[in-house]
Design a protein around this motif. Structure first.
Motif, short mmCIF file in Angstrom:
data_model
loop_
_atom_site.label_atom_id
_atom_site.label_comp_id
_atom_site.label_asym_id
_atom_site.label_seq_id
_atom_site.Cartn_x
_atom_site.Cartn_y
_atom_site.Cartn_z
N ARG A 565 1.26 -1.36 -0.01
CA ARG A 565 -0.17 -0.09 -0.18
C ARG A 565 1.05 0.95 0.37
O ARG A 565 0.41 2.19 -0.41
N GLU A 566 1.98 0.86 1.09
CA GLU A 566 2.68 2.92 1.08
C GLU A 566 3.48 2.69 -0.54
O GLU A 566 3.62 3.39 -0.90
N ILE A 567 3.99 2.00 -1.09
CA ILE A 567 4.90 1.78 -2.40
C ILE A 567 4.04 2.70 -3.30
O ILE A 567 3.86 3.49 -3.71
N LEU A 568 2.64 2.03 -3.40
CA LEU A 568 2.04 2.56 -4.55
C LEU A 568 1.21 3.90 -3.92
O LEU A 568 0.84 4.60 -5.29
N SER A 569 1.24 3.95 -3.10
CA SER A 569 0.57 5.35 -2.53
C SER A 569 1.53 7.01 -3.08
O SER A 569 1.09 7.48 -2.93
N ILE A 570 2.95 5.92 -2.57
CA ILE A 570 3.20 7.63 -4.01
C ILE A 570 3.05 8.29 -4.82
O ILE A 570 3.67 9.15 -5.11
N THR A 571 2.90 7.80 -6.01
CA THR A 571 2.26 7.75 -7.31
C THR A 571 0.86 8.07 -7.24
O THR A 571 -0.45 7.78 -8.34
N HIS A 572 -0.42 7.83 -5.60
CA HIS A 572 -1.37 7.97 -5.85
C HIS A 572 -1.96 7.06 -6.04
O HIS A 572 -3.45 7.44 -6.80
N ILE A 573 -1.60 5.61 -6.35
CA ILE A 573 -2.54 4.74 -6.47
C ILE A 573 -2.46 4.07 -5.08
O ILE A 573 -1.76 3.85 -4.49
N THR A 574 -3.92 3.85 -5.19
CA THR A 574 -4.69 2.46 -4.11
C THR A 574 -5.33 1.16 -4.95
O THR A 574 -5.42 0.67 -5.98
N ILE A 575 -4.59 0.37 -3.17
CA ILE A 575 -5.12 -1.22 -3.69
C ILE A 575 -5.86 -1.20 -2.86
O ILE A 575 -6.81 -0.79 -1.43
N ARG A 576 -7.62 -2.10 -2.75
CA ARG A 576 -8.15 -3.11 -2.22
C ARG A 576 -8.41 -3.96 -2.82
O ARG A 576 -8.34 -4.19 -3.86
N GLU A 577 -8.94 -5.49 -1.27
CA GLU A 577 -9.39 -6.34 -1.87
C GLU A 577 -11.04 -6.62 -1.97
O GLU A 577 -12.31 -6.23 -0.89
N THR A 578 -11.87 -6.81 -3.01
CA THR A 578 -13.16 -6.54 -2.94
C THR A 578 -13.32 -8.96 -3.12
O THR A 578 -14.50 -8.26 -4.02
N GLY A 579 -12.76 -8.95 -3.09
CA GLY A 579 -13.30 -11.06 -3.47
C GLY A 579 -14.37 -11.29 -2.93
O GLY A 579 -14.37 -11.44 -1.53
N GLU A 580 -15.02 -12.13 -2.93
CA GLU A 580 -15.67 -12.93 -1.98
C GLU A 580 -15.51 -14.50 -1.48
O GLU A 580 -14.43 -14.94 -1.92
N TYR A 581 -15.33 -14.21 -0.59
CA TYR A 581 -14.77 -14.70 0.50
C TYR A 581 -14.78 -17.04 -0.06
O TYR A 581 -16.04 -16.47 0.20
N GLY A 584 -11.70 -17.27 -3.29
CA GLY A 584 -10.71 -16.67 -3.88
C GLY A 584 -10.59 -15.39 -3.54
O GLY A 584 -11.57 -14.52 -3.77
N ALA A 585 -9.85 -15.25 -3.46
CA ALA A 585 -9.04 -13.60 -3.65
C ALA A 585 -8.93 -12.49 -4.95
O ALA A 585 -9.21 -13.19 -5.75
N LEU A 586 -9.22 -11.12 -4.18
CA LEU A 586 -9.52 -10.27 -5.79
C LEU A 586 -9.00 -8.72 -4.98
O LEU A 586 -9.48 -8.48 -3.79
N PHE A 587 -7.90 -8.49 -6.20
CA PHE A 587 -6.94 -7.23 -5.09
C PHE A 587 -7.82 -6.04 -6.95
O PHE A 587 -7.18 -7.01 -8.20
N GLU A 588 -7.71 -5.67 -6.31
CA GLU A 588 -8.06 -4.31 -7.31
C GLU A 588 -6.80 -2.95 -7.43
O GLU A 588 -7.37 -2.38 -6.13
N ILE A 589 -6.29 -2.77 -8.20
CA ILE A 589 -5.45 -2.19 -8.09
C ILE A 589 -5.63 -0.92 -8.36
O ILE A 589 -5.85 -0.81 -10.71
N LEU A 590 -6.11 0.25 -8.16
CA LEU A 590 -6.56 1.90 -8.65
C LEU A 590 -5.61 2.63 -9.10
O LEU A 590 -5.26 3.40 -8.65
N VAL A 591 -5.60 2.74 -10.49
CA VAL A 591 -4.62 3.70 -11.16
C VAL A 591 -5.18 5.25 -11.26
O VAL A 591 -6.00 5.12 -12.88
N PRO A 592 -4.66 6.05 -11.02
CA PRO A 592 -5.40 6.95 -11.63
C PRO A 592 -5.08 7.99 -12.62
O PRO A 592 -3.88 7.18 -13.52
N LYS A 593 -5.45 8.66 -13.51
CA LYS A 593 -5.52 9.49 -14.71
C LYS A 593 -3.75 10.25 -14.75
O LYS A 593 -4.16 11.27 -14.14
N GLY A 594 -3.20 9.76 -15.90
CA GLY A 594 -2.14 10.08 -15.71
C GLY A 594 -0.83 9.62 -15.13
O GLY A 594 0.54 9.74 -15.58
N MET A 595 -1.26 8.11 -15.21
CA MET A 595 -0.18 7.68 -13.67
C MET A 595 0.09 6.20 -14.88
O MET A 595 0.77 5.60 -14.10
#
Length: 606
Positions: A565-581, A584-595
């Motif tokens: 999370r800290e590595i991604l936040s340097i360029t304003h990227i976020t991460i979250r887990e949205t999978g169904e218990y 399976g696991a499902l991690f979504e990495i959200l990269v804003p426009k310009g990045m």
């Protein structure tokens, strides 16, 4: 609608005068052309209708001439005719007539009862088919014009008429007793009214199309002449606006503290501001009207970013400047970069460069503007900070090494103490607590080794599919299928982003409980790039979805996902887990426009 628009264009004269005498003449001429064309169209259609009626009547006569209509005296007009030789013979002739007449749909003979009701003696249809009429079947849809044939004894064309089988044009011929003149019945041939109507419409198309072409040619001629006059006036206005715009642009550029110059579409300098005069030592009088703007930055001639942008020769852009030059996030069609110029000044300087297209009111590129800012001091400050961070990291590394050595010594002493108090339960418990504290300190110290490098290096463009493939080889995945649909996607992030995917894949292997598949895909939602990492393991329970990113939470060190999370936040990227218990696991990495960007431009349309 198109004619209306053209008329409006034709009837407009710059200056606000509407509908002149010439415009009234145009409207009158158009009305005459349309009137003549309409009349000719109706005449052609009328003649075609008359021609078709005569043709059908002739075919009806010819068909009737080939059969002995007097045999209908032997018909009963009931089911008894089905075994009547005369009926059977007439049935065969009806079938053959239909086959010989390509336009015909039904061929038949009708009769009329004493009460005026009309019925069928015989028709051309096969028994059991939809259009078949058995002998004696009533025809309640009979129209008055058809009844008139029975009473007047005159042949004719009737229709269109509609019955249960469709809409038809009827060619009808009365069957008369040659001796008495008595009307024994009516012989008929039905033609599909739809085909009939199409032929009539097609006959009217030539004059209609001709009229339309004449109108188009006439209006085009008028419009072209009128637009020539308007274009002359617009050109004069545009030239005046261009001169005013050029004056405004020059005033803005001259007052700017940034180094700026403008070239036209022929790469000729048309503006060279005072700041650039002072910086380069080249006065505007020596530069305007030439193509020598390169002399302010290089000892030998070479294209600048502004030249490459104007020519749209992006291959040369990559060849000369590589990834350092990239599209601007602020201005559409512009490119920017920061570059060191060793030949300039005494020790060289760092310049921030922004090259943008210069457009007219119609959106056409008529030149380009290049803006340059001296960022040497800022760059030196950044380098000084990096150097300080490196020294601090070196000190931290030495300190960490010394502490780990002391911890190793403490662990050895704790082992000796544990042996000495082995038979003392209370002291053994204290020793156990001491070992736990020492191990926790060791993990924290080892974590600082990784965490100290975050932000040390400048973010860069990373090819995500290559990172995932390299991580999978490093972890040596066995019996797990890996699917990656991220070709061409590049993300601007700290170089340590590989540790993010390393931790994701390592967690899947460690805690997935027998996973068989890992899948990496992407999607774009509201200009945000969503990179999805999924496996088919147990997944993450609902109450842990946010906790896993907290420092110290987890089954191993409790630092992996926190670090990601800290590595991604340097360029304003976020991460979250949205999978169904448990699915399976499902991690979504959200990269804003310009990045993010695509190495293949067409992918950005997906």
């Amino acid at each position: 609608m198109q004619i209306y628009i053209i008329l409006r264009e034709v009837s407009y004269i710059p200056g606000g005068i509407m509908i002149s005498r010439i415009d009234l003449r145009v409207i009158i001429i158009l009305a005459v052309i349309i009137g003549i064309g309409g009349c000719m169209t109706l005449v052609f259609m009328y003649h075609k209708d008359a021609q078709l009626r005569e043709q059908v009547l002739t075919e009806t006569r010819l068909a009737a001439a080939g059969i002995d209509l007097d045999t209908i005296r032997n018909f009963h007009g009931s089911d008894a005719d089905l075994t009547n030789p005369a009926y059977i013979s007439m049935k065969e002739k009806m079938v053959s007539i239909k086959a010989a007449e390509p336009l015909s749909r039904f061929v038949y003979i009708m009769g009329q009862r004493d009460d005026g009701g009309v019925f069928f003696y015989v028709d051309s249809e096969t028994p059991g088919t939809e259009g078949y009429s058995p002998p004696g079947q009533d025809y309640p849809e009979v129209t008055d014009p058809v009844r008139e044939i029975f009473t007047s004894g005159k042949e004719g064309i009737v229709g269109p008429t509609t019955d249960r089988w469709g809409t038809w044009i009827n060619g009808l011929l009365p069957v008369k007793d040659p001796k008495t003149g008595e009307i024994l019945g009516v012989f008929g041939i039905d033609i599909d009214a739809g085909n009939w109507t199409l032929q009539v419409i097609y006959a009217g198309l030539p004059p209609l199309v001709g009229t339309f072409l004449i109108i188009v040619i006439f209006l085009s001629f008028i419009t072209i002449n009128r637009r020539k006059d308007e274009e002359h006036e617009k050109l004069a206005i545009s030239e005046q606006a261009y001169r005013e715009s050029e004056a405004r642009l020059s005033a803005i550029l001259q007052s700017s503290p940034a180094f700026q110059f403008v070239i036209d579409q022929n790469h000729t300098v048309i503006s060279w501001n005072r700041a650039l005069e002072k910086f380069s030592g080249i006065p505007a009088s020596e530069m305007i009207g030439t193509k020598n703007h390169w002399k302010a930055f290089f000892p030998t001639e070479r294209p600048l970013v502004v030249d490459i942008l104007l020519d749209r020769n992006y291959d040369i852009l990559n060849e000369l400047y590589g990834d350092s030059c990239h599209p601007s996030d602020l201005i559409d069609g512009a490119y920017e970069m920061t570059r060191f110029y060793p030949e300039m000044k005494e020790n060289g300087i760092w310049l921030y460069i922004l090259a943008a297209p210069y457009k007219n009111d119609q959106g056409e590129i008529i030149g380009a503007v290049e803006t340059l800012i001296d960022v040497t001091e800022r760059h030196r400050a950044e380098e000084a900070v990096k150097e300080a961070v490196k020294k601090l990291n070196l000190l931290s590394s030495i300190t960490r090494h010394d502490i780990l050595n002391k911890i190793t010594m403490l662990q050895g002493l704790m082992m000796l103490i544990a042996e000495a108090v082995e038979h003392d339960p209370e002291s053994s418990e204290y020793v156990k607590m001491g070992k736990g504290a020492i191990n926790a300190i060791k993990k924290q110290i080892e974590f600082t080794r990784t965490y100290q490098d975050i932000g040390l290096n400048k973010p860069e463009w990373n090819e995500i599919s290559d990172i995932i493939l390299n991580v999978s080889k490093e972890l040596i995945i066995k019996d797990i299928s890996l699917s990656i649909s991220l070709d061409g996607i590049q993300v601007y992030a700290d170089p340590l982003i590989r540790k993010v995917f390393y931790n994701l894949m390592d967690n899947s292997i460690r805690h997935g409980e027998g996973i068989t598949r890992i899948c990496c895909t992407y999607d774009i939602q509201d200009d945000t790039l969503v990179i999805r990492y999924a496996d088919d393991g147990m997944g993450v329970s609902p109450d842990e979805k946010t906790l896993i990113f907290e420092k110290g939470y987890g089954k191993n060190s409790g630092l992996g996902m926190f670090l990601a999370r800290e590595i991604l936040s340097i360029t304003h990227i976020t991460i979250r887990e949205t999978g169904e218990y448990q699915k399976g696991a499902l991690f979504e990495i959200l990269v804003p426009k310009g990045m993010y960007r695509f190495s293949h431009p067409e992918q950005s349309l997906s």
